[in-house]
Structure formats: C-alpha cells, structure tokens
Design an enzyme around this catalytic site. Sequence first.
Site, mmCIF file in Angstrom:
data_model
loop_
_atom_site.group_PDB
_atom_site.id
_atom_site.type_symbol
_atom_site.label_atom_id
_atom_site.label_comp_id
_atom_site.label_asym_id
_atom_site.label_seq_id
_atom_site.Cartn_x
_atom_site.Cartn_y
_atom_site.Cartn_z
ATOM 1 N N ASP A 151 15.184 45.367 17.172
ATOM 2 C CA ASP A 151 15.073 45.236 15.716
ATOM 3 C C ASP A 151 13.743 45.734 15.163
ATOM 4 O OD1 ASP A 151 13.676 43.099 16.836
ATOM 5 O OD2 ASP A 151 14.884 41.548 15.855
ATOM 6 N N ASP A 173 6.641 34.880 18.266
ATOM 7 C CA ASP A 173 7.854 34.345 18.898
ATOM 8 C C ASP A 173 7.647 33.717 20.269
ATOM 9 O OD1 ASP A 173 9.338 35.118 16.674
ATOM 10 O OD2 ASP A 173 9.874 37.040 17.554
#
Length: 884
Positions: A72, A482
């Site tokens: 992404d 993350d």
Amino acid sequence: MRRTRRNRLLGAAVLALAASLLTGHQSQAAPSRTTIAADTYTWKNARIDGGGFVPGIVFNRSEKNLAYARTDIGGAYRWEQDTKSWTPLLDSVGWDDWGHTGVASLATDSVDPDKVYAAVGTYTNDWDPGNGAVLRSADRGATWKKTDLPFKLGGNMPGRGMGERLAIDPHDHDVLYLGAPSGKGLWRSTDAGVTWSQVTAFPNPGNYQQDPSDTSGYASDNQGVAWVTFDESTGTGTGRTKTIYVGVADKDNAVYRSTDAGVTWERVAGQPTGYLAHKGVLDAENGYLYLAYSDKGGPYDGGKGQVWRYATKTGAWKNISPVAEADTYYGFSGLTVDRQHPGTVMVSGYSSWWPDTLIFRSTDSGGTWTKAWDYTSYPTRANRYTMDVSSVPWLTWGANPTPPEQSPKLGWMTEALEIDPFDSNRMMYGTGATVYGTEDLGKWDTGGTFSISPMVKGLEETAVNDIASPPTGAPLLSALGDIGGFRHTDLTKVPSMMFTSPNFTTSTSLDFAESKPDVVVRAGNVDSGAHVALSNDNGANWHAAGADPAGVTGGGTVAVSADGGRFVWSPDGAGVQTGTGSSWTASSGVPAGAVVESDRASASTFYAFKSGTFYASSDGGATFTAKASSGLPTDGPVRFKAVPGTKGDIWLAGGSAKGAYGLWHSTDGGATFTKLSNVEQADTIGFGKAAPGATYQTLYASAKIGGVRGIFRSTDAGASWTRINDDAHQWGWTGAAITGDPRVYGRVYVSTNGRGVIYGDTADTPTDPGDGGGTGSAACTVTYKITNEWPGGFQADVTLTNTGTAVWDGWSLNWTFPDGQQLSQAWNATASQSGATVTAKNVGWNAKVAAGSSVGFGFTGSRTGTTNGKPTTFTVGGKECATG
C-alpha cells in the site's frame, strides 16, 4: 516518504561564521560550491522482512514462477524463484512523485510475460498532491515508462484490498482496463497502457463510502470500480475477449458484464445485494465466476459476509458461503482458484481479527468446505497447518496469548490469497505484516498438516520515523510505524524481536546518550500506558518511564542528555516535560509541540524549536530561553541535530516552499545560525564518521542541491556536497531521518516511508576485517597481556586472531587506555595514539592473516600512578572483537 572527496573548508564559510558571531544576527553568506556528481554507492535494506500490508499478489498465467506483489505504501516487488525472495521494482520513484510508491493494482501480461503494469498513487484526497499514473514495463519491472492519469489513485486508501482494478485482455494484450476510485468510472487503453480514455458506456462509477462524514476526504471517498475479470473462454487468437466482468463498490449493483468486448454493459441479473464484491475470480473451465462479499470495504473493517458462485453459461446464482451469514463476524475477500484443479477454490475471512484469520477450502466448486483451523472444544483449536516463523521471529510479537488465540497468528487483513497456477501445492497470502506461504498445500486434503512460513525475504515495507547509530553497541536503532522499531546488531539479519515491554503501536522518536550509549529512550503511540520507554543496555531490554502527564495523546519527540542522566520529552497533547525517567515535570519557556534534542557534549544542555524560534536550556530542560537567531523556517517540518563532541554545534534542516527552506548551522548553541546558500532545500541532517584525513564529522542530508533532489554527503562541513544516490535509488519520500555511522566512514542510514531503512556504503569506504556488512561484532578475538611493569612504565603483547572464514588483507585494531597510559613504541605493528585511543595497523609483511590464524605485536608504554588497567574493548573496522 525520499564522488569526488574534498576535505577543505572554503574561506567564505569562515568569514560568514565570523560575521554571524560578531553581529549576533544570522548571516546569509555561505559556501557556494556544489558537487552533484555521484559517488559509487551500494544500497541495501537493513533486514526486517515485511512489516506492512500486502493487499495484492499476482501470478503470471503463462510463465511458471513469475509473480508480483503490491504494497500500500512500499512499492511493487517481483518474486525471484532461485533465491525465494522479492526484488523491489519502484525504488526509482522520486521525491516529487512520492505518492507513486502506493500501488493500487498490478497486472502481469500472460501473452508477453516480460510486460508488467502498475497503477500507482497513494491517496485520493489532498494528502497526496499529485495524480495517479499507470507505469508500464517491458523488462519485468527493471525499468518503467509512465502515463499520468487525470485523477488520483488510492494505494493506501480504504478498499485497497479489493481488486485487481487493473487487468489485461488475455487475448488482445494491447487492451487494458482500470477501475478508478472517486467516481471516475472505468478506463481503457488500447495501446498497451500508453494512453487511456474513460469507458463512457460503463454505467456505474460506484457509490460506497466508508464514512461519508469524514471531512478529510480519506474515509469519505467513493471506493469506485474495484475489479475487472476477463472470461478467456470467450476469445480466440488475438481478438479481443468478448465477456468482461467488473466489480463496483455499490451494495445494490456490485457486478456488471459486457459480452461485446466492452462496447455495452449491463448489471448482471439476479445478483445478491447488500454487500460489496471484494473479488471476482473466474474459473473458465467450469464456467463459474466466484465472488467474495463483505459488508464493508476493508481492509480493517467487515462484520458480515457471503461467498457466491455465478454460472456464466446459465446465469444461475448460488450462495456457497462456507458458513451461515448469521455465524459470520467478518467479511470475505481473499479468493483464488486452483488452475490445475479448477474445482478447488479458497476464500479468506479477511476481517476475522480475533482469535485469528479464517481460510476456507473447497474441492467441489464450493459445494462443501473445510477450515484451516476449527475448534475441538472451545477454546481448544485443531489446526490443519504448522507455522514456522524462525526466519522472521518478530512475527510472534513476543506474545503469549490465551487460547483460542495463538502466536504467531495465521494472519489478519488477508485480502491477497493466491494458489500458484502451475503448482497446486504452493499458495501465498498477504497479511497486515508479511507474506506467508506453503509448498505442501495438498496435505490439507489428505489429512496431513501443511506447513506455513514467511515468504517475504526482500520485501521491506516499514515506514521509518527516526533512526540512530550509536558509537558503540548495535549499529542501528529504528523507530517505526505499526511495528514499533528494532535494534539491529547485524544489518543482514532479521532481528529476533521488535522493541517490547512496552510495545508501541508506532514509535515516533528515539535517542541515545552520546557519552553513555547504553542509555536509550524512545517515545511512541500506545493504546494504554506510558508513551516513553527507557533502556539501559543499548535497546536490548526496555521498561516504561514514569506515568504520563495529563493530556498526552501521542509520542512526539524525546531526547536524552549526553551522560544519560536526564530526559526531555515533547509529547503530543501536552507541554514539554523533563525528568530522570521515573516522573515528569513541566518545562517552562518553551511552547507545546516543540521538537526537542540534546547537546551531545554538555549533559545539562537541551534544545527545542518551533515556528521559527530556537530555544535552549542549560538546566537539564527545566527552563528554556528563546534565542535571538532569526530567519529560520516558520512553516513546514524542521529537524535538527547537535554534532557529537562539541558543545553548541548544531545543524538545522527543514522549512517549506512557502517560506524559508534549507540548511542552517550554528556553533554557539543556537544564538546565531548561518544559512548555507549552496543548499536549496533540506529535510534531514545527520552525522557519520569523518572522512580519512578530515577532522569534522561527515554530514548527510536528504536535500535539493544544484537543482537535484537526492541523498547528499559533505566531508568538509558543508562547503561542498556530493550526491550519493542515483535516479534508480530514490525511494520516494526520505524526509523523516538520516544518520551516518560513527564507526564506518561513508555508511549512511536513510529513512523511507514504506521501504524500510536503507543503508548505503561507498566504494571508497576503507575495508577492514571487522566490516561484516553491518554486523555488531567483528570476526576476531584479541588477547592483551601485560608482560612486564616498572615504575612509570610497562610492556604488553597483543594477539589478534582471525575467527572468520576469509583471508584478511590488511588490519587495523583500536582500543582505549582506561588509566591515562601513553604509547611509547611498538614492534610488528604501526601504532599511534590520539587522546586515550590507540590504533595499531599491520606492517607490510603481516597484512595477510588466514582464517583461523593469528598475528601478534608488542609495545611499551608509560603510566602514572599505581593503576595500569587493561582495555576492555577492542575494535576492528569499528566493530567489537571478542577478548581472550
């Protein structure tokens, strides 16, 4: 997110600095020489292996072992069967086109397997100022040509796991279709991706929005046309395929069809409603179109789902869901057909976060299903698989969950699921952190257990917020989005675990104590608990700092004093704080949200910056005073660093095109700054080991110099610069952080927004037997023996052993005397001393040392007092040897 060496400082720089010191104001004069000829650098990733969402995996249907993956934000990759690893394909994306590192879709040409296409663009709202593009390659992604589109694409937008939006006609491969988001409809190219036009006859641009009330435009974007699938049985030769199916983000009108090669379109009659069709995969041999439905667009959300089968010859629809709709708490997305055995179909419950993802398999075209795991008696699970994550051990997250959860998880966000069209035993699937795979999938059907392991080597997809390279210990510490961050003791190996105790969902900042590098601090975002963590062993182990002050909402920036005794923290949601690690006290004289750093020589000195004003504290961060320096950036992000070893030596980079933008230098603790006129724009600044013959640390910056954007190096305090990357190695946005290595000249660590930590080594880097490509220790052992002592002096013998596997051709050994000893003379080595540091190098006859062999030398030295302690650390090539 983005080679000629000169070692002299130009007189203009000296005059400019003198003028700034005399007047007390910023001088605009600065060195003007700019060199942009590239040095020869080798670029690699500090291995993490994965770390981000892989929403798409695409196999070529005509050539075995040719596969691609899309991410992404981290570009696209090609599978290399010989090494079972991935090769990055979009490192050439430059600073201005950073959004093109987000890949919305991929297509590989089965007529001409050398051709591959990528639809690129990261955001459809104004976060990405540029439009999307279609990239086309005739050499499997080695090089690309680009066609800009008149709309944006959303590789990192909601719905990015649906697809594929980009598809090639399997017969006439000059024809491609692209489904667009944002209500832009369906687009077509008839010249192999060179030009594109909207298919005006296509009736539905979609209408589904994740959250229509979102004013940012992120969750409120129309997710648009989601996938295109050709029925290859309706074409022959090179004529266009007649029947095409298109999926649209519209719960009432999800599937459309053309039976005349895209001239006219109609909604497929009898289709289910109330759901979004994430995927449409066609089994032309049996005449079935399989569809995976979810009530949400994903990749995070999804509470209900169904799986349907459409008979292309009769028009009959059948609900073949693996479980009843009432029993779902997830949506379906990952969908694949075994091309060797077309009646075999698999589907994933992509949004089953707890206790684990779900994968289902049918060998009778969806008539009956089995699960990858199921309950025996709750909470006990029976798995059809085994998992081995030893190659990427951090995938366990260091967790010890309560059943029915297991560690490692089978996955989450599993929207990419593909069986190799040439090998029924091989399956790959993407998760939010990695690519998993198996090569014995057939055991699923025979009662055995199939094995799953990461198939992610070479695919690096972390967003890097901060990096540091201490003078001792691990060569690289990172703060990541993350997955928190890592301590790399070996750049070529995957670390065993990310930072834990506490785990941050995202680390935002980190720092080490310059004169005591075992003390490390990091700040980050966390669902609950302290937002700052401390380490006393160079980042190997951590503990939470004192309780947060009121109002803290995020990690912000953090700094530690040069001696490791004090910390200054500027969190999100609250003002700047100071403390010793157990509690926090509000600082005064500095605004909330300021960026904070420490002086690298004075333990009591800290600095801060916000909105054009530079602040300094001389009392450990208790109080700050605004400096009179002017002309600094008032808009845009700013990053600054203090040079190790010299109090008040500061470099500041940042700004925006709206105002001041560039690189500034202060040698008086921020009282005055000099702007470098030879740097047009700069976003990061870092320091590394001085060049041979130079005394000032090497500077590194992500900058625009001489009209060129790139990674630059200066070995003469900014008087001249050389670009050290090239157009093939740009990595999109590199504006978060940069640092050199204090132990290896020429080595630089570059942060990226999706390609992890990149490190580069110059061909000019002096080679040592200790330079193991980033290892934390050298392949050597040292024995240091004092053979004689007398009042005021001593004699010692040193034995250096090559414990590696290669022959050394030259060696250089360093150590530091602990008690003020001074070297007098040496034999069998050329030795010198600077301060307390001794360097002993080979003489001509003992330069070569075979693996397993040793070389010895001796020396005499003088001492004062009664102590004559032995050195505790010996290094070769900046890396530590074992001691014998």
